[in-house]
Design a protein around this motif. Sequence first.
Motif, PDB file in Angstrom:
ATOM      1  N   ALA A   1       0.843  -1.195   0.000  1.00 44.91           N
ATOM      2  CA  ALA A   1       0.000   0.000   0.000  1.00 44.91           C
ATOM      3  C   ALA A   1       0.872   1.236   0.000  1.00 44.91           C
TER       4      ALA A   1
ATOM      5  N   ASP B   1      -4.612  -0.611   0.310  1.00 46.91           N
ATOM      6  CA  ASP B   1      -4.749   0.795  -0.068  1.00 46.91           C
ATOM      7  C   ASP B   1      -4.825   1.647   1.203  1.00 46.91           C
ATOM      8  N   ARG B   2      -5.940   2.367   1.391  1.00 48.67           N
ATOM      9  CA  ARG B   2      -6.107   3.224   2.569  1.00 48.67           C
ATOM     10  C   ARG B   2      -7.105   2.626   3.571  1.00 48.67           C
TER      11      ARG B   2
END
Length: 414
Positions: free
Chosen positions: A308, A343-344
């Motif tokens: 990420a 990712d986030r």
Amino acid sequence: MPAFDRPQQPRVPLSWKIAALAGATACLVALVVGLLVHVWTKHDIRHRAERQARDDVVSATDVYRRSGALTSDARLDPADLPYALTRPTDDDPHVSYGGNSPGSTDPTVWGAQRVGGPGTPVLAVQVTIHNEFRELYRLDLTMAVASLIALTVVTPLAGFGAGVLARRLRRVSETASRISRGDLDARTGPTKGGDEVSDIAATVDLMADTLSRRLADERRFTADVAHELRTPVGGLLATADLLAPGETEDLLRSRVRDLRGLVEDLLEISRLDAGAELPVHARVPLGAVVAEAVARTGLDTEVDARPADSVETDPRRLERIVGNLVVNAHRHGKGPVRVTVEDRTVVVRDHGPGFPAHLLHDGPRRFQTGAAERGTGHGLGLTIAVGQAGVLGAELRFTNAPDGGAVATLHLPG
């Protein structure tokens, strides 16, 4: 900001409902008025035709008796005379309504009278009301067109008036919604109209003022209690360290540590409630921060930190959120507990009984842990996680997995 699953009901705008009600009322009024005018006019046409038939047959009979001649509209024993008039019982004129003129379907009125005594011929006069019924049809058509025009005018006007009312109500609704989201400074203010909507707006503002004062008192009390307890709890912990090693000393030290943790949580919540917490942003690798937070809990947790990008956030608060979610999963759920980073987004899942229904609907509540099968605790861990997520501007969502287990999803802003 935290997000919870709330059922969304289909909604029909109030302005549409009022406009539809006004349109339906206009249609009903037009229908009733149209029916009344039609019935009254038809009755008047019949009454006038019967009176004309009676006058004509009396006049024609008088002429026939004096001169033996028939007037232009009189006939003796006509074949199309209604059966009810073929046998008059006396010399008085009789009138019958409902016959049809030849070649026409319009009702007609007959007047009949014997020219002499019993057994004498019957003199009859027929009054057609074709033109009158045509006028009645034109009147009905005019009423229908006028009703459509009135409906076309009334419905938009009703919609416009309802829209003004709906906008005023929407202001009150938006204020109440902002208050429910924690904005205790939201107020509707004075509204025009001086009606029930103004009363509702004033009541909502008064409720917000009262609620704000009570919450401020509660926050102040919580902070004061936590500060006052901090010193004696620290003294207890220092005193516990002086005890001789043994089972009693370990148990006492464990309970004092729990008490100190509760006091620290209360202080943190009081700062979050007061809006005194400000994030310190830094660009950090999300996977590494999450893995470090999980490791600090000392609990057996699987971590799947997929590649990420680095994120800009407050790492201390992020670690606090992840740590609380992991501890809550172990304390109130069942293993295995798994943390996934992609990712986030950070997902913490256990395989226990799942979150209780009230938490999914309203979010976590302090000092309330839900059903007994989810274990015991003071219920501040998730409350703090939600508050810290709000400071970070992140979204924290609580759900239950289809195959069982609680799922907490933290999505950091971009």
